[in-house]
Design an enzyme around this catalytic site. Structure first.
Site, short mmCIF file in Angstrom:
data_model
loop_
_atom_site.label_atom_id
_atom_site.label_comp_id
_atom_site.label_asym_id
_atom_site.label_seq_id
_atom_site.Cartn_x
_atom_site.Cartn_y
_atom_site.Cartn_z
CE LYS A 19 9.43 0.87 0.98
NZ LYS A 19 9.51 0.40 -0.38
CE LYS B 198 5.68 6.05 -1.03
NZ LYS B 198 6.52 5.91 -2.18
CE LYS C 221 5.08 0.14 -7.69
NZ LYS C 221 6.40 0.34 -7.10
N1 AQP Z 1 1.88 8.11 -3.69
C1 AQP Z 1 2.64 8.57 -4.67
N2 AQP Z 1 2.36 9.77 -5.24
C2 AQP Z 1 3.12 10.25 -6.24
N3 AQP Z 1 4.17 9.58 -6.77
C3 AQP Z 1 4.48 8.39 -6.24
N4 AQP Z 1 5.44 7.47 -6.53
C4 AQP Z 1 5.31 6.42 -5.70
N5 AQP Z 1 4.28 6.61 -4.86
C5 AQP Z 1 3.74 7.81 -5.17
C6 AQP Z 1 6.41 7.63 -7.60
O1 AQP Z 1 6.27 6.52 -8.45
C7 AQP Z 1 7.54 6.22 -9.02
C8 AQP Z 1 7.78 4.76 -8.97
O2 AQP Z 1 7.83 4.34 -7.62
P1 AQP Z 1 8.66 3.05 -7.25
O3 AQP Z 1 7.95 1.86 -7.70
O4 AQP Z 1 10.02 3.13 -7.74
O5 AQP Z 1 8.81 3.11 -5.70
P2 AQP Z 1 8.05 3.69 -4.51
O6 AQP Z 1 8.21 5.16 -4.47
O7 AQP Z 1 8.55 2.95 -3.33
O8 AQP Z 1 6.53 3.32 -4.81
P3 AQP Z 1 5.48 2.65 -3.89
O9 AQP Z 1 4.21 2.65 -4.61
O10 AQP Z 1 5.47 3.22 -2.52
O11 AQP Z 1 5.97 1.15 -3.84
P4 AQP Z 1 6.35 0.22 -2.66
O12 AQP Z 1 5.12 0.14 -1.81
O13 AQP Z 1 6.68 -1.07 -3.35
O14 AQP Z 1 7.50 0.83 -1.95
C9 AQP Z 1 8.58 7.04 -8.27
O15 AQP Z 1 8.98 8.11 -9.08
C10 AQP Z 1 7.84 7.55 -7.08
O16 AQP Z 1 8.28 8.84 -6.72
#
Ligand code: AQP
Length: 328
Positions: free
Chosen positions: A111, A192, A195
């Site tokens: 990030k 991965k 969002k």
């Molecule tokens: N691609 C993924 N596959 C499986 N699990 C995932 N998680 C996130 N992406 C994947 C799991 O979802 C939970 C919530 O995630 P979060 O919102 O706390 O943060 P994150 O991991 O940063 O999710 P994103 O989608 O990648 O969001 P952004 O883009 O905002 O940073 C966690 O348990 C995570 O493991």
């Protein structure tokens, strides 16, 4: 009974990766454990947010928790910033964490890539996450396997403090699923699903209708071989789609491979659209019912009260161990 804690950031577009990696486990665990599920809004401001949108996204995630089947009679659901203990404990843990270990976190590296200077909150994000978990004497943390490194850091901090100050924290375990543990982006299956990715076709959001699901799946990146075969290394795109198919159906990866032997990707993708749309339809319907209800607000208020009760006890113990305050 074991205590379970997990959270999701209210950053919009909760996707099937979040669901299959983490949220799905929330429902499974609530029957035999004391579950605490948080909407981690303080984590979300580590990157810029629009205040009005953030408020809405907090309620969106809360409604999604209930829509996927989290039962507020069994589990505590609340918003992180409604419980001051998270920020309090986070500072205490920050003082026991090292910059060296924080700079090794891959999420921070990803990030902050290409920036000369990054927000300090992005750097200390894993410490706040450790505080979320340790505040509730958590035994089990259901998360996607992209969070393995953060869970390890949380355990290290708990052990370090227990050794130095005496038994203070429960040392938690991560709970990672085998299937669906890491769902990859549909347009770039070596990253991965996320969002915040720019391309909306890189993900399937939990509230997408069939036409959006169809667009994302039919346009997803595969390979030129045209054989439905699981091989993450050489065929990451189709392997990711097979993983999604298997997670949303009763079929194993082997079953899917057999079923689509000799078929092209087109037929497989069309069926995957159906399987995914069927799995998400009831979630979308439930969500519509709950999202603007008073019930949702009541659940969050009650959840914050319960969470505060537990966290205040932990903070008293922490302050006592560290010699903080005047000891009332
Ligand atoms: N691609 C993924 N596959 C499986 N699990 C995932 N998680 C996130 N992406 C994947 C799991 O979802 C939970 C919530 O995630 P979060 O919102 O706390 O943060 P994150 O991991 O940063 O999710 P994103 O989608 O990648 O969001 P952004 O883009 O905002 O940073 C966690 O348990 C995570 O493991």
């Amino acid at each position: 009974m074991k205590r379970v804690f997990s959270g999701v950031q209210p950053t919009g577009n909760i996707h099937i990766g979040n669901y299959l990696g983490a949220l799905r486990q929330f429902v499974e665990l609530q029957n035999d454990n004391e579950c605490i599920y948080c909407i981690v809004d303080m984590h979300s401001i580590t990157v810029p947010q629009q205040p009005q949108e953030l408020r809405q996204h907090i309620l969106d995630v809360a409604a999604l928790y209930l829509a996927i089947g989290v039962d507020p009679k069994k589990a505590t659901v609340f918003v992180q910033s409604d419980v001051p203990g998270h920020a309090e404990l986070s500072w205490v843990l920050t003082c026991s964490a090292y910059t060296g270990e924080l700079s090794r976190m891959t999420q921070f590296k990803d990030k902050s890539k290409g920036r000369e200077s990054a927000p300090a909150g992005l750097f200390t994000y894993p410490v706040l996450m450790a505080a979320d978990i340790l505040l509730y004497d958590t035994h089990v943390v259901p998360v996607g396997n992209d969070q393995k490194q953060h869970i390890e850091l949380c355990r290290d901090l708990a052990i370090r403090i227990n050794n130095k100050y005496g038994e203070t924290f429960v040392v938690p375990e991560g709970r990672f699923l085998k299937e669906g543990a890491r769902i990859m982006a549909l347009d770039e299956p070596t990253r991965k699903m996320s969002k915040s990715a720019e391309n909306p076709l890189s993900r399937i959001s939990l509230l997408d209708d069939e036409s959006k699901i169809k667009k994302a799946i039919m346009k997803s990146t595969t390979d030129s071989e045209g054989e439905v075969r699981f091989d993450i290394e050489n065929k990451p795109g189709i392997s990711n789609l097979m993983n999604i198919y298997s997670s949303f159906s009763s079929l194993s990866i082997e079953d899917i491979q057999k079923k689509y032997q000799g078929c092209g990707y087109g037929d497989f993708k069309k069926d995957l659209v159906q399987v995914t749309a069927e799995a998400l339809r009831p979630i979308r319907e439930q969500y519509e019912e709950i999202r603007h209800s008073q019930e949702l607000i009541d659940v969050l208020k009650e959840g914050a009260e319960k969470a505060n009760d537990i966290s205040e006890k932990t903070m008293l113990r922490v302050k006592e161990r560290f010699g903080l305050g005047f000891g009332k």
